[in-house]
Every structure is written in structure tokens, then in C-alpha cells.
Design an enzyme around this catalytic site. Structure first.
Site, PDB file in Angstrom:
ATOM      1  N   ASP A  36       5.614  11.393 -17.122  1.00  0.00           N
ATOM      2  CA  ASP A  36       4.852  11.729 -15.913  1.00  0.00           C
ATOM      3  C   ASP A  36       5.523  11.143 -14.661  1.00  0.00           C
ATOM      4  OD1 ASP A  36       4.233   9.007 -15.974  1.00  0.00           O
ATOM      5  OD2 ASP A  36       2.073   9.301 -16.172  1.00  0.00           O
ATOM      6  N   GLU A  44       6.732   7.808 -14.933  1.00  0.00           N
ATOM      7  CA  GLU A  44       7.820   7.673 -15.891  1.00  0.00           C
ATOM      8  C   GLU A  44       7.317   7.121 -17.233  1.00  0.00           C
ATOM      9  OE1 GLU A  44      11.246   7.637 -12.910  1.00  0.00           O
ATOM     10  OE2 GLU A  44      10.696   5.535 -13.037  1.00  0.00           O
ATOM     11  N   GLU A 100       5.696  -1.337  -2.657  1.00  0.00           N
ATOM     12  CA  GLU A 100       5.247  -0.280  -3.571  1.00  0.00           C
ATOM     13  C   GLU A 100       3.773  -0.497  -3.911  1.00  0.00           C
ATOM     14  OE1 GLU A 100       6.773  -0.447  -7.710  1.00  0.00           O
ATOM     15  OE2 GLU A 100       7.297   1.654  -7.418  1.00  0.00           O
TER      16      GLU A 100
HETATM   17  C1  BGC Z   1       7.582   4.958 -10.134  1.00  0.00           C
HETATM   18  C2  BGC Z   1       8.072   6.361  -9.803  1.00  0.00           C
HETATM   19  C3  BGC Z   1       9.078   6.309  -8.671  1.00  0.00           C
HETATM   20  C4  BGC Z   1      10.177   5.281  -8.941  1.00  0.00           C
HETATM   21  C5  BGC Z   1      11.065   5.058  -7.726  1.00  0.00           C
HETATM   22  C6  BGC Z   1       8.788   4.098 -10.438  1.00  0.00           C
HETATM   23  O1  BGC Z   1       8.335   2.826 -10.794  1.00  0.00           O
HETATM   24  O2  BGC Z   1       6.723   5.000 -11.255  1.00  0.00           O
HETATM   25  O3  BGC Z   1       6.979   7.150  -9.411  1.00  0.00           O
HETATM   26  O4  BGC Z   1       9.631   7.576  -8.481  1.00  0.00           O
HETATM   27  O5  BGC Z   1       9.604   4.054  -9.289  1.00  0.00           O
HETATM   28  O6  BGC Z   1      10.324   4.689  -6.610  1.00  0.00           O
END
Ligand code: BGC
Length: 362
Positions: free
Chosen positions: A164, A167, A319
Site C-alpha cells: 500500500d 509500503e 513526517e
Molecule cells: C511512507 C511512504 C512514503 C515514503 C517516502 C514511507 O515511510 O510510508 O508513504 O512515500 O516514506 O516519503
């Protein structure tokens, strides 16, 4: 939380700057310039960064990103064609990559990564169509080929379970992945005038509506009753379901009630253990977007203000925020493994800019 709340205009300006500084000469966006694991370019993150820059009067930067995607896909055309032809039977590890080196090469492969993630390809098709609409000129020949290649891949593999957008969980079909694929196929159908692609999109919508609705609400994947913050994408921006469809209304209510934290942030899903499972900036922006579009501007403004209060002194957005981890015992292992939470995360800044643009707040 930072001691002072930045003024909105300063954070907007800084967010645009962080996206532009995070764009490599190739046009690719790094996911985070300071977090080693995110030193690559993801189609998913990059597409939302490009869309945010288009919204904030930076069309050249958005165009450079899309040109990078086009060059990258064309350079791997034989692989795309081979994988598309065998998409039904190929193992997950052999499907197309999810992240790239900033120069467009697929990553070196030193580290195992859950590459088979269809949503990035669908999201790129959606974002590219938005960009083409804004720029107001027809597709160039090489762009047409790239849209055909990417849409062909999404159409061929779209009903397969895959990792998903977080990931995870390769063995499941995920609602937000299906929605990204549907939006991507519709966008490609529109760009190419190819109705077949729209038909494939309708088949995926049927799967979504048949297998991923429980008790009148969409659920995270096809083997759960739980919700996920990414379900908000079904209406915005992917428009697979109307904002006022009772199933979406119920879904958004569940996301709010089960994943919202009283002071304003939104978590990914219950049971998330990544840095203990805190509140994600980008999902909080999405919640604001949905509230605004649904006619609740005051809630949208609260979400915006909450995000602004999370910016560091350097006006960087992380994040996720660790104010209310679901599982405090799982924070240390990630700090040890990958270091502090990725800050700045370009996608967080992109979604802040998107919310600002949607609300019209400046
Ligand atoms: C997130 C992804 C994202 C990636 C890079 C991952 O930890 O789950 O959604 O695309 O980090 O930011």
C-alpha cells in the site's frame, strides 16, 4: 511543538523553498534531504510536490518533475513492456520500482525495498493530467507514449494485491491504492481518448465497492474492518466516490473518530508502530481539505493552524509528530534504526501548501 507559531506567509514561502531546494537538477524530488532512508525520489511523494508547486505559481518546477518521470519511464521502456505483458503472473519483487535514484536510475538494489506499489503510478497519471490541464497545451508525442506505458502497467496489474501507500501488506488489496489506480486510468483515458482504460478503471471501482465496504464505510484493505487515513484520498483528489456519498461521509467520520487526536493531528491507522504511530502532517492536511470541501471551513482552519504549530524553528515540517504515539514503547527502535523522524519531509510541506491553496488562506 515549537515555542512559537510561524506566521502563515513565512511557512508558505519556506515550504515552496523546501520543495524547490529538494528538487534535483534532473527534476526529481528527494523525499527528505536529511533522512538517509528517504534519499530517493518516490513517484507518490513527487507527484503531490509537483501538484503543490503548480498551485503556488511554480509551473516550471512541476514541468521539470513530469519531464523527469517521462525520461525515466522511457529509459526503462523495455522493462515496463516486459513486466506489463507478464503482469498477472510475475512475482512482486519483479514488478516496477517504487523509488528511484535522483538521476532517474532505479535504486541500486543494495537494500531490499517493498517495490510493488501501484498507487505511485496511478497518482503520477492523475497529477500529470492536472498539470497538462493547467499548462493548456496538448500532449507531446513522447508524453503520449509514457502515459500509454504507465496506464498499460496500471491496467494490467491494477486488480492485484500489492504493497500500500505506506509500503506494507503486499498480500492485500488496498482502498487508497485502488482509488489511485482508478484516478490514474481515468486521467489517462482522458489524455489519450482511450475509453478502454476508463472501462478497466470501472472494474477496479467495482472491486473497491464490493470488497472494501463494511457496514456502510470504506475500509483500509480487503481483509479488515479498520480504517486508514489514506481513505480520505478516495474523494480528494481521486474522486472515486463523491464527497457527500454516505459511504464516504461515514468513512471520514470514522477516520476522524478513530485516528484523530483531540488536539488536531491525524494518525495513519490503529496499530501503526512506525516511531510509535504518531500524527502525520500530510494526513492532517488531507483532513482539513475534506472538511473545507464539505463546507466546514472552520475545522479546516483548525487543521491548518495545528500543522503550523508543528513547524520547527527553521520552519520545517516533519513526517509525523510524536506528541501522542499510540505505542510509546516502539519509538526508540526507530530512532536507533533510522534516526530522528524525517524532517523536513517534502510531502508534508506539499500537503500543507495544498491545504493553503484549497482554503485560499494566505
Ligand atoms: C511512507 C511512504 C512514503 C515514503 C517516502 C514511507 O515511510 O510510508 O508513504 O512515500 O516514506 O516519503
Amino acid at each position: 511543538m515549537s515555542p512559537t507559531t510561524p506566521t502563515r506567509s513565512a511557512l508558505i514561502e519556506r515550504s515552496v523553498r523546501i520543495l524547490l531546494d529538494g528538487q534535483a537538477p534532473s527534476g526529481a524530488f528527494v523525499a527528505s534531504p536529511t533522512y538517509a532512508t528517504y534519499r530517493f525520489a518516490w513517484l507518490r511523494d513527487g507527484s503531490f510536490c509537483a501538484d503543490a508547486l503548480d498551485r503556488h505559481a511554480q509551473p516550471e518546477a512541476a514541468a521539470a518533475f513530469h519531464a523527469w518521470v517521462c525520461r525515466t519511464i522511457l529509459a526503462m521502456r523495455p522493462t515496463v513492456e516486459r513486466v506489463t505483458a507478464a503482469a498477472r503472473t510475475m512475482g512482486a519483487a519483479a514488478m516496477l520500482p517504487t523509488r528511484f535514484e535522483l538521476d532517474g536510475r532505479t535504486e541500486s538494489g543494495e537494500e531490499d525495498w517493498p517495490n510493488f506499489q501501484l498507487d505511485g503510478y496511478g497518482t503520477w497519471l492523475w497529477a500529470f493530467a492536472e498539470h497538462v490541464e493547467r499548462r493548456g497545451t496538448d500532449l507531446e508525442d513522447h508524453e503520449r507514449i509514457v502515459v500509454e506505458l504507465v496506464a498499460g502497467y496500471v491496467a494490467a496489474a491494477g486488480d492485484r494485491p500489492c504493497y500500500d501507500c505506506w509500503e506494507e501488506l503486499v498480500e492485500r488489496r488496498h482502498a487508497s491504492t485502488l482509488a489511485a489506480s482508478v484516478a490514474g486510468l481515468r486521467a489517462a483515458a482522458h489524455l489519450l481518448g482511450d475509453h478502454e482504460l476508463a472501462t478497466v478503471g470501472s472494474v477496479l471501482t467495482e472491486i473497491l465497492e464490493r470488497d472494501l465496504v463494511r457496514d456502510g464505510a470504506f475500509v483500509k484493505h480487503d481483509a479488515t474492518d479498520s480504517v486508514d487515513g489514506s481513505l480520505l484520498w478516495l474523494a480528494l483528489p481521486f474522486r472515486v466516490v463523491a464527497l457527500d456519498d454516505p459511504r464516504f461521509v461515514r468513512t471520514a467520520e470514522r477516520v476522524e473518530a478513530e485516528l484523530g487526536v483531540p488536539d488536531g493531528g491525524v494518525r495513519r491507522y490503529l496499530g501503526d508502530t512506525f516511531y510509535g504511530g504518531g500524527e502525520w502532517i500530510l494526513l492532517t492536511a488531507w483532513s482539513g481539505w475534506v472538511h473545507h470541501a464539505a463546507g466546514r471551513p472552520e475545522v479546516a482552519c483548525e487543521r491548518l493552524a495545528w500543522i503550523e504549530a508543528q513547524a520547527s524553528e527553521d520552519l520545517e515540517l516533519p513526517e509525523q509528530v510524536g506528541e501522542h504515539p499510540q505505542d510509546p514503547a516502539r519509538v526508540a527502535e526507530w530512532l536507533q534504526r533510522w534516526g530522528p523522524v524525517a524532517t523536513p519531509l517534502l510531502w508534508s510541506h506539499a500537503m500543507y501548501l495544498t491545504l493553503v491553496h484549497e482554503i485560499g488562506a494566505r
